[in-house]
Design a protein around this motif. Sequence first.
Motif: not given
Length: 275
Positions: A153-180
Amino acid sequence: MITALKEMQDIQLKTALEVKRICEKYNISYFLVGGTLLGAVRHEGFIPWDDDLDIGMLRKDYERFIEVAPMELSSKYFLQTWFTDKSFGLPFAKIRVNETKFIEQNSANVRCHNGIFIDIFPFDNVPNELSLQKKHNQRLFIFKRLILLKNGYSLWNSGGLLKKIIYKTVKIGLFFIPLPFLKRNLTKEMIKYNHIETEKVAALGSPFGYFQEQTNKEWVGEQINLIFEGTRFSCPTGYENYLNSHYGDYMTLPPVENRVSGHGVLKVEIKSSTG
């Protein structure tokens, strides 16, 4: 556009009638909530510019509905939860209508069923103490955001560049956390206070704020019937208190410029055979 909205509302109404039928058959309590309840009281139907339909259930009724609905719904409908649709990232249910499309901006890239829908929210207890509510809110917010990011899901549609960078960085880290793992922890947090008596409940899976969603349990614990689009639907007996708490002077129409949907809809498709 008005014609398309009316056609979509007609489809949502038919879907809600199916929920009503199933609930009455299995003695499951439900109630209209949010803008749908406001529409029932102020318009005796849909708010004219509204493009969704919301139903609430206390957790025990919600779980029972999720259990029996697959046996009752025709092939026209799809009961969407994150168990029936692995890419769906929300902790409540939607009933989607097959052979339709309703694509929203924040889920445009998610490979899940995206048909026209109605929402079904479980209501869970929230603690009485403000300090516990703040901690509860923080944990729910984090787990909900992590699950949405993990599912694309895209969570940065409203907000500036910093918000987009933060969410995309967190998303990379989520690779190691199982969804269940994330889903189990969010569910655990949502039902955390259901074993004790509390004054308030809330639709904790709702996209709206934790404190905005709270309502006194006594307002929704019992139901009465109100007219919605010519049919009597179950509504909270405390609907006046509920609507005052959520909307203030709810019988006054908003300014014309605010009479719009808040879904960020990109595309709607309805086949001529749907209905």
